[in-house]
Design a protein around this motif. Structure first.
Motif, mmCIF file in Angstrom:
data_model
loop_
_atom_site.group_PDB
_atom_site.id
_atom_site.type_symbol
_atom_site.label_atom_id
_atom_site.label_comp_id
_atom_site.label_asym_id
_atom_site.label_seq_id
_atom_site.Cartn_x
_atom_site.Cartn_y
_atom_site.Cartn_z
ATOM 1 N N THR A 15 0.854 -1.204 0.000
ATOM 2 C CA THR A 15 0.000 0.000 0.000
ATOM 3 C C THR A 15 0.888 1.251 0.000
ATOM 4 O O THR A 15 2.112 1.149 0.184
ATOM 5 C CB THR A 15 -0.877 0.054 1.270
ATOM 6 O OG1 THR A 15 -0.005 0.302 2.386
ATOM 7 C CG2 THR A 15 -1.652 -1.228 1.499
ATOM 8 N N ILE A 135 -7.741 -2.673 3.178
ATOM 9 C CA ILE A 135 -7.820 -2.362 1.747
ATOM 10 C C ILE A 135 -8.572 -3.500 1.033
ATOM 11 O O ILE A 135 -9.475 -3.277 0.224
ATOM 12 C CB ILE A 135 -6.390 -2.194 1.146
ATOM 13 C CG1 ILE A 135 -5.726 -0.925 1.680
ATOM 14 C CG2 ILE A 135 -6.377 -2.257 -0.379
ATOM 15 C CD1 ILE A 135 -6.118 0.359 1.031
ATOM 16 N N VAL A 139 -12.290 -3.293 -1.008
ATOM 17 C CA VAL A 139 -12.464 -3.664 -2.425
ATOM 18 C C VAL A 139 -13.435 -4.843 -2.542
ATOM 19 O O VAL A 139 -14.281 -4.890 -3.438
ATOM 20 C CB VAL A 139 -11.093 -3.990 -3.085
ATOM 21 C CG1 VAL A 139 -11.275 -4.419 -4.534
ATOM 22 C CG2 VAL A 139 -10.175 -2.787 -3.005
ATOM 23 N N CYS A 144 -13.941 1.966 -3.059
ATOM 24 C CA CYS A 144 -12.851 2.508 -3.866
ATOM 25 C C CYS A 144 -11.604 2.748 -3.010
ATOM 26 O O CYS A 144 -11.706 3.328 -1.928
ATOM 27 C CB CYS A 144 -13.349 3.818 -4.477
ATOM 28 S SG CYS A 144 -12.082 4.737 -5.318
ATOM 29 N N VAL A 145 -10.448 2.307 -3.493
ATOM 30 C CA VAL A 145 -9.204 2.519 -2.739
ATOM 31 C C VAL A 145 -8.205 3.366 -3.543
ATOM 32 O O VAL A 145 -7.005 3.348 -3.260
ATOM 33 C CB VAL A 145 -8.557 1.176 -2.291
ATOM 34 C CG1 VAL A 145 -9.428 0.468 -1.278
ATOM 35 C CG2 VAL A 145 -8.259 0.260 -3.478
ATOM 36 N N THR A 146 -8.743 4.124 -4.499
ATOM 37 C CA THR A 146 -7.878 5.003 -5.301
ATOM 38 C C THR A 146 -7.130 5.964 -4.378
ATOM 39 O O THR A 146 -7.729 6.535 -3.467
ATOM 40 C CB THR A 146 -8.728 5.812 -6.310
ATOM 41 O OG1 THR A 146 -9.472 4.885 -7.077
ATOM 42 C CG2 THR A 146 -7.854 6.654 -7.235
ATOM 43 N N PRO A 151 -1.985 2.435 -8.782
ATOM 44 C CA PRO A 151 -3.032 2.048 -9.734
ATOM 45 C C PRO A 151 -2.948 0.564 -10.155
ATOM 46 O O PRO A 151 -3.972 -0.106 -10.260
ATOM 47 C CB PRO A 151 -2.787 2.981 -10.930
ATOM 48 C CG PRO A 151 -2.104 4.185 -10.337
ATOM 49 C CD PRO A 151 -1.285 3.669 -9.190
ATOM 50 N N GLU A 154 -4.459 -1.502 -7.425
ATOM 51 C CA GLU A 154 -5.921 -1.358 -7.393
ATOM 52 C C GLU A 154 -6.553 -2.258 -8.470
ATOM 53 O O GLU A 154 -7.523 -2.963 -8.223
ATOM 54 C CB GLU A 154 -6.292 0.108 -7.626
ATOM 55 C CG GLU A 154 -7.768 0.367 -7.427
ATOM 56 C CD GLU A 154 -8.145 1.833 -7.567
ATOM 57 O OE1 GLU A 154 -7.266 2.682 -7.816
ATOM 58 O OE2 GLU A 154 -9.348 2.127 -7.436
ATOM 59 N N LYS A 155 -5.939 -2.238 -9.651
ATOM 60 C CA LYS A 155 -6.457 -3.043 -10.770
ATOM 61 C C LYS A 155 -6.402 -4.540 -10.417
ATOM 62 O O LYS A 155 -7.359 -5.282 -10.621
ATOM 63 C CB LYS A 155 -5.586 -2.747 -12.002
ATOM 64 C CG LYS A 155 -6.074 -3.348 -13.284
ATOM 65 C CD LYS A 155 -5.399 -2.667 -14.485
ATOM 66 C CE LYS A 155 -5.753 -3.368 -15.778
ATOM 67 N NZ LYS A 155 -4.929 -4.538 -16.027
ATOM 68 N N GLN A 158 -9.040 -5.478 -7.916
ATOM 69 C CA GLN A 158 -10.375 -5.556 -8.520
ATOM 70 C C GLN A 158 -10.535 -6.844 -9.318
ATOM 71 O O GLN A 158 -11.557 -7.510 -9.239
ATOM 72 C CB GLN A 158 -10.621 -4.328 -9.391
ATOM 73 C CG GLN A 158 -10.721 -3.054 -8.563
ATOM 74 C CD GLN A 158 -10.948 -1.803 -9.392
ATOM 75 O OE1 GLN A 158 -10.815 -1.820 -10.608
ATOM 76 N NE2 GLN A 158 -11.272 -0.709 -8.737
#
Ligand code: PNS
Length: 169
Positions: A15, A135, A139, A144-146, A151, A154-155, A158
């Motif tokens: 993170t 986190i 998700v 949202c964890v933007t 990035p 995050e992708k 998801q």
């Protein structure tokens, strides 16, 4: 002599809290080795390869990238630290709740190897409330964890946790 610290963890996933700690650590040490525990006590969501891949993506292009290395270890952390060789173990502390576990680990590591010191740094206030566990929980529930993870992480979160086209299915 180069001052090297090992920053060990599960990194499931890495993170911005972890990155903040690395940046703070680099004010003290010449370089930091992010050491991924291949088989941490907890059962990770991401495979060892995925966790490494996300770390590499998170530090890619970082201004201090040339002072950050990524490694991995199995078995005892102190053996890995000795093998590099490095001078210290770096860990982050967020709150009192972290303290007991960290204290126990640091004392056990000192018992196993008296020449390796553990250094604790406080996580930046901006990241005080985040952890890999929370986190994943967000998700998993469609949140949202933007801005809290890179990035690419995050992708990957998801994809792993069942999102399609920006929403949880
Ligand atoms: O990110 P984590 O899960 O809090 O990291 C914990 C980790 C991997 C640093 C810790 O479990 C560890 O060092 N494991 C290796 C085994 C070891 O050396 N144990 C003795 C110290 S308790």
């Amino acid at each position: 002599m180069e001052k090297v610290a090992v920053y060990p963890g599960s990194f499931d996933p890495i993170t911005y809290g972890h990155l903040d700690l690395i940046e703070r650590g680099l004010k003290i040490f010449d370089s930091i080795v992010i050491a991924v525990a291949a088989n941490p006590g907890k059962k990770p969501l991401f495979s060892f390869e995925e966790r490494l891949e996300m770390i590499n993506a998170s530090i890619d292009g970082h201004p201090l990238q040339n002072r950050i290395r990524v490694g991995s270890f199995q078995g005892l952390l102190v053996e890995y630290v000795r093998s590099l060789p490095a001078n210290a173990i770096l860990r982050g502390l967020r709150a009192i709740s972290d303290f007991e576990y960290e204290f126990q680990m640091a004392l056990m590591n000192r018992k196993l190897s008296t020449e390796i010191e553990t250094l604790f740094l406080m996580t930046g206030m901006r990241w005080i409330y985040i952890s890999s566990r929370i986190i994943k929980e967000v998700v998993m529930s469609g949140g949202c964890v933007t801005g809290l993870v890179a990035p690419a992480v995050e992708k990957k979160l998801q994809e792993k946790l069942g999102w399609k086209n920006g929403t949880l299915i």
